[in-house]
Write an enzyme that holds these catalytic residues in place. Structure first.
Site, PDB file in Angstrom:
ATOM      1  N   ALA A   1       3.054  -1.175   9.825  1.00  0.00           N
ATOM      2  CA  ALA A   1       3.675  -2.386   8.548  1.00  0.00           C
ATOM      3  C   ALA A   1       4.427  -3.410  10.050  1.00  0.00           C
ATOM      4  O   ALA A   1       4.865  -3.316  11.019  1.00  0.00           O
ATOM      5  CB  ALA A   1       5.420  -1.430   8.295  1.00  0.00           C
ATOM      6  N   VAL A   2       4.569  -4.567   9.093  1.00  0.00           N
ATOM      7  CA  VAL A   2       4.832  -5.821  10.260  1.00  0.00           C
ATOM      8  C   VAL A   2       5.392  -6.745   8.861  1.00  0.00           C
ATOM      9  O   VAL A   2       5.566  -6.734   7.583  1.00  0.00           O
ATOM     10  CB  VAL A   2       3.937  -6.877  10.185  1.00  0.00           C
ATOM     11  CG1 VAL A   2       4.075  -8.469  10.561  1.00  0.00           C
ATOM     12  CG2 VAL A   2       2.799  -6.419  11.141  1.00  0.00           C
TER      13      VAL A   2
ATOM     14  N   GLU B   1      -4.589   5.919   5.000  1.00  0.00           N
ATOM     15  CA  GLU B   1      -4.447   5.998   3.075  1.00  0.00           C
ATOM     16  C   GLU B   1      -4.199   4.348   3.501  1.00  0.00           C
ATOM     17  O   GLU B   1      -2.755   4.651   3.536  1.00  0.00           O
ATOM     18  CB  GLU B   1      -3.458   7.071   3.068  1.00  0.00           C
ATOM     19  CG  GLU B   1      -4.021   8.726   3.219  1.00  0.00           C
ATOM     20  CD  GLU B   1      -3.399   9.024   3.864  1.00  0.00           C
ATOM     21  OE1 GLU B   1      -2.393   8.811   5.060  1.00  0.00           O
ATOM     22  OE2 GLU B   1      -4.195  10.232   4.627  1.00  0.00           O
TER      23      GLU B   1
ATOM     24  N   ASN C   1      -2.884  -2.419  -2.675  1.00  0.00           N
ATOM     25  CA  ASN C   1      -2.514  -3.510  -1.792  1.00  0.00           C
ATOM     26  C   ASN C   1      -4.055  -4.123  -0.851  1.00  0.00           C
ATOM     27  O   ASN C   1      -4.600  -3.854   0.502  1.00  0.00           O
ATOM     28  CB  ASN C   1      -1.939  -2.571  -0.451  1.00  0.00           C
ATOM     29  CG  ASN C   1      -1.513  -3.748   1.013  1.00  0.00           C
ATOM     30  OD1 ASN C   1      -1.737  -4.638   0.847  1.00  0.00           O
ATOM     31  ND2 ASN C   1      -0.785  -3.231   1.418  1.00  0.00           N
TER      32      ASN C   1
ATOM     33  N   TYR D   1      -8.405  -3.220   7.347  1.00  0.00           N
ATOM     34  CA  TYR D   1      -8.858  -2.058   7.836  1.00  0.00           C
ATOM     35  C   TYR D   1     -10.460  -2.178   8.158  1.00  0.00           C
ATOM     36  O   TYR D   1     -11.424  -1.603   8.712  1.00  0.00           O
ATOM     37  CB  TYR D   1      -8.409  -1.059   7.020  1.00  0.00           C
ATOM     38  CG  TYR D   1      -6.719  -0.968   7.227  1.00  0.00           C
ATOM     39  CD1 TYR D   1      -6.120  -0.477   8.386  1.00  0.00           C
ATOM     40  CD2 TYR D   1      -6.549  -0.437   6.076  1.00  0.00           C
ATOM     41  CE1 TYR D   1      -5.306  -0.869   8.411  1.00  0.00           C
ATOM     42  CE2 TYR D   1      -4.569  -0.725   5.727  1.00  0.00           C
ATOM     43  CZ  TYR D   1      -4.305  -0.547   6.689  1.00  0.00           C
ATOM     44  OH  TYR D   1      -3.258  -0.072   7.303  1.00  0.00           O
TER      45      TYR D   1
END
Length: 163
Positions: free
Chosen positions: A68-69, A101, A106, A113
């Site tokens: 997360a960012v 996952e 998103n 990815y």
């Protein structure tokens, strides 16, 4: 990441993932298993946590547990640096593949990815609490040559590793 980082990481987790936030104790549990798990924080010049990530590795598989960012820092290479660090750690642990996952809704994370070479291998229907599907993605480490456009490991200097 150290236990001292957990309150800041936990606050970010709850702000970024209100429906799916990990309970606080999970961060402590994860940090208590250094033989199979490694967590990192990214901090700004003032020492504020602006991102975090973790990987579990039980060879031959590594699994990205979280990444997360903070939204106001997205697009600045922080997620790229964290993901590259996780992949390098997975390789150091002896993994052959990295799995993760990602929410089907998103697309920004999915682009990151895919840019790294992850490929979708499965869908977990209604995986998240709100009913969203999870895409299962895999990176074969034999194919990993580093961050696209950079030499392997070049982004590690932008993250702070505190195990």
């Amino acid at each position: 990441m150290t236990e001292a980082d957990v309150p800041a990481v936990d606050a970010l987790e709850k702000a970024l993932f209100p429906a799916d936030a990990w309970p606080t104790y999970m961060f402590y549990d994860e940090l208590s298993q250094p033989d199979t798990r490694t967590y990192y924080v990214a901090v700004d010049a003032l020492g504020t946590v602006i991102g975090y990530a973790g990987v579990m590795c039980i060879p031959p598989i590594a699994d990205v547990q979280t990444l997360a960012v903070v939204p106001e820092r997205e697009g600045q290479g922080i997620g790229t640096a964290l993901l590259a660090t996780l992949i390098d750690q997975a390789r150091a642990f002896g993994a052959r593949d990295v799995l993760l996952e990602v929410r089907a809704d998103n697309p920004r994370a999915q682009r990151l990815y895919r840019w790294f070479g992850f490929e979708q291998i499965h869908i977990r229907p209604r995986y998240y609490r709100d009913g969203a599907d999870a895409l299962i993605m895999q990176l074969v480490l034999a194919n990993w040559t580093g961050v696209p456009g950079q030499r392997a490991g070049a982004t590690q200097a932008t993250t702070e590793e505190t195990q």
